[in-house]
Each structure stands twice: as structure tokens, then as C-alpha cells.
Design a protein around this motif. Structure first.
Motif, PDB file in Angstrom:
ATOM      1  N   UNK A 354       0.843  -1.194   0.000  1.00  0.00           N
ATOM      2  CA  UNK A 354       0.000   0.000   0.000  1.00  0.00           C
ATOM      3  C   UNK A 354       0.879   1.246   0.000  1.00  0.00           C
ATOM      4  N   UNK A 355       0.397   2.298  -0.689  1.00  0.00           N
ATOM      5  CA  UNK A 355       1.143   3.549  -0.802  1.00  0.00           C
ATOM      6  C   UNK A 355       0.236   4.729  -0.480  1.00  0.00           C
ATOM      7  N   UNK A 356       0.794   5.815   0.034  1.00  0.00           N
ATOM      8  CA  UNK A 356      -0.011   7.031   0.221  1.00  0.00           C
ATOM      9  C   UNK A 356      -0.654   7.447  -1.098  1.00  0.00           C
ATOM     10  N   UNK A 357      -1.903   7.884  -1.002  1.00  0.00           N
ATOM     11  CA  UNK A 357      -2.657   8.259  -2.197  1.00  0.00           C
ATOM     12  C   UNK A 357      -3.600   7.179  -2.663  1.00  0.00           C
ATOM     13  N   UNK A 358      -3.465   5.973  -2.128  1.00  0.00           N
ATOM     14  CA  UNK A 358      -4.417   4.918  -2.472  1.00  0.00           C
ATOM     15  C   UNK A 358      -5.718   5.129  -1.708  1.00  0.00           C
ATOM     16  N   UNK A 359      -6.831   4.833  -2.374  1.00  0.00           N
ATOM     17  CA  UNK A 359      -8.143   4.878  -1.725  1.00  0.00           C
ATOM     18  C   UNK A 359      -8.777   3.507  -1.880  1.00  0.00           C
ATOM     19  N   UNK A 360      -9.340   2.996  -0.784  1.00  0.00           N
ATOM     20  CA  UNK A 360      -9.846   1.631  -0.796  1.00  0.00           C
ATOM     21  C   UNK A 360     -10.971   1.477   0.210  1.00  0.00           C
ATOM     22  N   UNK A 361     -11.740   0.419   0.032  1.00  0.00           N
ATOM     23  CA  UNK A 361     -12.819   0.117   0.970  1.00  0.00           C
ATOM     24  C   UNK A 361     -12.328  -0.880   2.008  1.00  0.00           C
ATOM     25  N   UNK A 362     -12.913  -0.787   3.191  1.00  0.00           N
ATOM     26  CA  UNK A 362     -12.785  -1.832   4.208  1.00  0.00           C
ATOM     27  C   UNK A 362     -14.218  -2.189   4.575  1.00  0.00           C
ATOM     28  N   UNK A 363     -14.628  -3.427   4.264  1.00  0.00           N
ATOM     29  CA  UNK A 363     -16.052  -3.775   4.316  1.00  0.00           C
ATOM     30  C   UNK A 363     -16.294  -5.173   4.880  1.00  0.00           C
ATOM     31  N   UNK A 364     -15.944  -5.394   6.149  1.00  0.00           N
ATOM     32  CA  UNK A 364     -16.189  -6.713   6.739  1.00  0.00           C
ATOM     33  C   UNK A 364     -17.680  -6.980   6.938  1.00  0.00           C
ATOM     34  N   UNK A 365     -18.000  -8.242   7.094  1.00  0.00           N
ATOM     35  CA  UNK A 365     -19.398  -8.617   7.315  1.00  0.00           C
ATOM     36  C   UNK A 365     -19.468  -9.950   8.034  1.00  0.00           C
ATOM     37  N   UNK A 366     -20.633 -10.226   8.575  1.00  0.00           N
ATOM     38  CA  UNK A 366     -21.014 -11.567   9.015  1.00  0.00           C
ATOM     39  C   UNK A 366     -22.366 -11.843   8.382  1.00  0.00           C
ATOM     40  N   UNK A 367     -22.403 -12.797   7.463  1.00  0.00           N
ATOM     41  CA  UNK A 367     -23.641 -13.178   6.789  1.00  0.00           C
ATOM     42  C   UNK A 367     -23.920 -14.654   7.107  1.00  0.00           C
ATOM     43  N   UNK A 368     -24.820 -14.876   8.070  1.00  0.00           N
ATOM     44  CA  UNK A 368     -25.172 -16.239   8.490  1.00  0.00           C
ATOM     45  C   UNK A 368     -26.662 -16.424   8.195  1.00  0.00           C
TER      46      UNK A 368
END
Length: 402
Positions: A354-368
């Protein structure tokens, strides 16, 4: 603030020159061509939209040369309200598309260089100026017919896919791109805040999704950045996250998951929350806290030099330690920009630093299925200071509608 396409193409020239690429072809109606030239993409269609000779539409690039556009008459007249800045070869419906395409390629190849390429030349970067085999690159989304025509026209050339070169430039966002993506993220914050009170028993998932799509467009987005999803999960609801939208009415005592995004000047957002109808049980409250803690663990792990795999493992560890690892069934996220999903991915297999300037999602879930469903998704920016910050302003507090 206007986008500096000249600077973008200068960076592309450097990368092409270093890779020894003689000619690059980028197809129209795709992200890469819009990124480097401003030639607008249309709103995505569920089914293919095509015209006679549609496969020729795009542009040729080469280090030290201005791009040459090859476009159908229909594409120019009905899909480019802003016009085209640059030289164009036009194919009409009655033209032999293959012949027009070959003549355009030959004319482009014959053009002399007139823009200096930065950096000292090396043996590798000057390979295309020696007697070595001609190198032609295409993006991964180029029509198969286009590639086959290039292969037929230049049978001795060496062909490659240029996506690594293109993504290497696009993955780092400049200040203007960050501003546009922040606006797109604030747009979905505003829409979620407006519809949250309407998440009640009896309203259908389709009604909520339709209101989301309408509000996004009223705020100025040309469309949603992907299919808007609204789906209920919980005890007694035998439904999985693969069914992202239905005409069903929302039941009482269910967690309602949201996944949607907006577009600002070609840049996307991607967003998720879960709203519970009625007082949640103890397990839902516990899982909600686990998912939010997992997102925070991922954020803290996203530092310069860490990989997408590192962030995914840090996020997943929280859910696994709580006993729900079998129900966190997807990757943690992905980079985002002009495409909703861009490389590198925040996923176990991705070892890109990863480098400065990157944009990304963090999207954890629990689908039971039949038991509990909770998700969260925000866009994050890795800043120059090395901190990963959330771009969305809407909080992640548990929302319960009685």
C-alpha cells in the motif's frame, strides 16, 4: 479544478517507454481512455449497446506522440456531448471497419515523435527504437475483434496486456481525485441518512432501493456506481447475501443491509450500513460490535508498505477470534476510483504494498443465513502522513428503528 490530461499522458509515456511498448490501444467507453484523455464513458447498460464497426472505437498511444482517436460516426454524434479534443479518424456505417482501423494504425505509426520522454534512456526502454520485435499493448477490456485485427495486421508483433502499466498510474490519487471521491462518499452519506427512518416493517426492499437510486440522481450523480442492494437477514429468514434485492416486504426484527454508491465526475463511491428493525437480540448486538471492530482493525493495519493481504488478515482475525470466521465469506475490500473495483485488492492473495494516495474500501461482514447479517463499508484514504482515514462522515453507530 480541471484535470491535467497532458500530465497524465506524460506519465503514461514514461511507463510505455520503460516497458518498450511501441503502440498502446485503449477502447472507447472504458475507464482507461477516459482517465488519460477525458473521452467520456456512458452510463453502464445491463445489455450490450453496439453499432456497425463499434469495435474500432478507441485511441492509439505511443511514447512521444499525441493520441489518435478512431471512432464510429454514431459514437461521436450520440455519446460524446463534450466532443473530442484531438485528431480523429471516423468510420461510417458503410465503411470497411477493418480497413479504416488498419489505415489509422499505419498513419499513427508513421507519425514522428514530438514530445520528449522524461528520464534517461536505457537498453530496455529503447528496445522499440532498435531492430527488436514491435511491441503492441492493449487494455484487458479491449474487444477481442480489435485485438484479432491488430494481430492480423501485425503478425510479427509481440502483444501484451497493459493493465499493470495503467493501474500503476491510476492507483495513486491526486488532490483533485481525492476531492471528487470525497464528494461521492458524502453523497451516499446524505442518502443513507435520508432513508434510514424509512427502514420499517412492511416497506419493500425494492421501494428502498428505488428511493436510494432516485436520491442519488437528484444529488447530481448520473447513476448509481453499481447495482443498489437492500436485503434483510436475521433469525428465521432463510436468505443469503447472494440475493441482493427482492420485492419482498421487510419483516420485523431483521437486520437490513445496504450496499450502494454514487458517481461524481466519473469517480465512484462504495458504501454500506446495516439498520435493524425492532429491538435486536443479544447476538445481533454482539455481531454488530464485532464487525465494527474488524473494520477498525483493518484501518489500523493499512499502513504504507503493508499489503492488501495484511489488511485482510487483520480484519478477518477479529471475526475469527469471535467465532464467526466461517461467515465472513468475502475479501475485506478493494481499491476504488474511476472503477468501483480497482487493483490492488484488500484480499488475502494480494501482496501489493500500500502507498499514500491509495483509496480503498474496508467492508467486513457476518452473513449467516437464518441467523444474523451485519455489514459496514466505507472508503478510506492512505494519507501522506501514513495514516488511513475514513472519507465517509456518516457514523457507524448501531441504528435501530422501533
Amino acid at each position: 479544478m480541471a484535470i491535467d490530461y497532458v500530465s497524465r499522458r506524460a506519465r503514461l509515456d514514461e511507463r510505455l517507454d520503460a516497458a518498450g511498448i511501441d503502440v498502446l490501444f485503449l477502447p472507447a467507453s472504458q475507464t482507461d481512455l477516459e482517465y488519460f484523455t477525458g473521452l467520456e464513458r456512458g452510463v453502464p447498460s445491463f445489455g450490450n449497446i453496439g453499432y456497425t464497426n463499434h469495435w474500432i472505437s478507441g485511441a492509439f498511444f505511443s511514447p512521444g506522440k499525441e493520441p489518435l482517436f478512431v471512432l464510429t460516426r454514431h459514437h461521436q454524434e450520440f455519446h460524446l456531448p463534450g466532443g473530442v479534443a484531438g485528431d480523429i479518424v471516423t468510420a461510417t456505417e458503410s465503411d470497411d471497419g477493418a480497413e479504416v482501423f488498419r489505415r489509422a494504425f499505419d498513419a499513427f505509426k508513421a507519425r514522428p515523435r514530438h514530445v520528449a520522454v522524461a528520464g534517461a534512456p536505457s537498453d530496455e526502454s529503447c528496445v522499440h527504437e532498435s531492430g527488436a520485435k514491435e511491441r503492441i499493448a492493449v487494455s484487458g477490456r479491449t474487444w477481442a475483434e480489435t485485438t484479432l485485427q491488430l494481430r492480423e495486421h501485425r503478425p510479427d508483433a509481440e502483444f501484451s496486456v497493459a493493465d499493470g502499466i495503467l493501474n500503476g498510474i491510476r492507483r495513486i490519487k491526486d488532490a483533485h481525485e481525492i476531492e471528487l471521491m470525497t464528494e461521492a462518499s458524502r453523497m451516499v452519506d446524505q442518502v443513507m441518512a435520508a432513508v434510514s427512518d424509512k427502514v420499517v416493517a412492511g416497506i419493500t426492499e425494492l421501494e428502498l432501493a428505488s428511493e436510494i437510486d432516485l436520491r442519488i440522481r437528484q444529488l447530481g450523480s448520473p447513476s448509481s456506481s453499481f447495482d443498489t442492494a437492500v436485503w434483510a437477514m436475521g433469525k428465521g429468514i432463510e436468505r443469503d447475501a447472494s440475493e441482493r434485492l427482492s420485492r419482498k416486504a421487510l419483516p420485523d426484527r431483521a437486520g437490513v443491509n445496504f450496499d450502494f454508491g454514487a458517481i461524481v465526475e466519473g469517480y465512484c463511491s462504495d458504501f454500506g450500513r446495516t439498520v435493524h428493525i425492532g429491538q435486536p437480540d443479544e447476538e445481533y448486538e454482539r455481531v454488530y460490535d464485532i464487525v465494527m471492530a474488524a473494520q477498525e482493525a483493518g484501518r489500523k493495519a493499512a499502513v504504507p508498505g503493508a499489503t492488501g493481504g495484511d489488511v485482510h488478515r487483520a480484519t478477518r482475525a477479529v471475526i475469527e477470534e469471535a467465532g464467526y470466521g466461517d461467515w465472513f465469506r468475502h475479501r475485506t475490500g478493494h481499491n476504488i476510483g474511476k472503477d468501483v473495483h480497482e487493483l490492488p485488492y484488500i484480499s488475502e492473495e494480494d501482496e501489493t504494498p500500500l502507498e499514500p494516495g491509495m483509496m480503498f474500501t474496508i467492508e467486513p461482514s457476518v452473513f449467516w443465513p437464518g441467523r444474523v447479517g451485519v455489514r459496514v463499508e466505507d472508503v478510506f484514504l492512505l494519507t501522506d502522513s501514513g495514516e488511513t482515514v475514513k472519507i465517509n462522515e456518516l457514523d457507524n453507530d448501531m441504528r435501530v428503528n422501533d
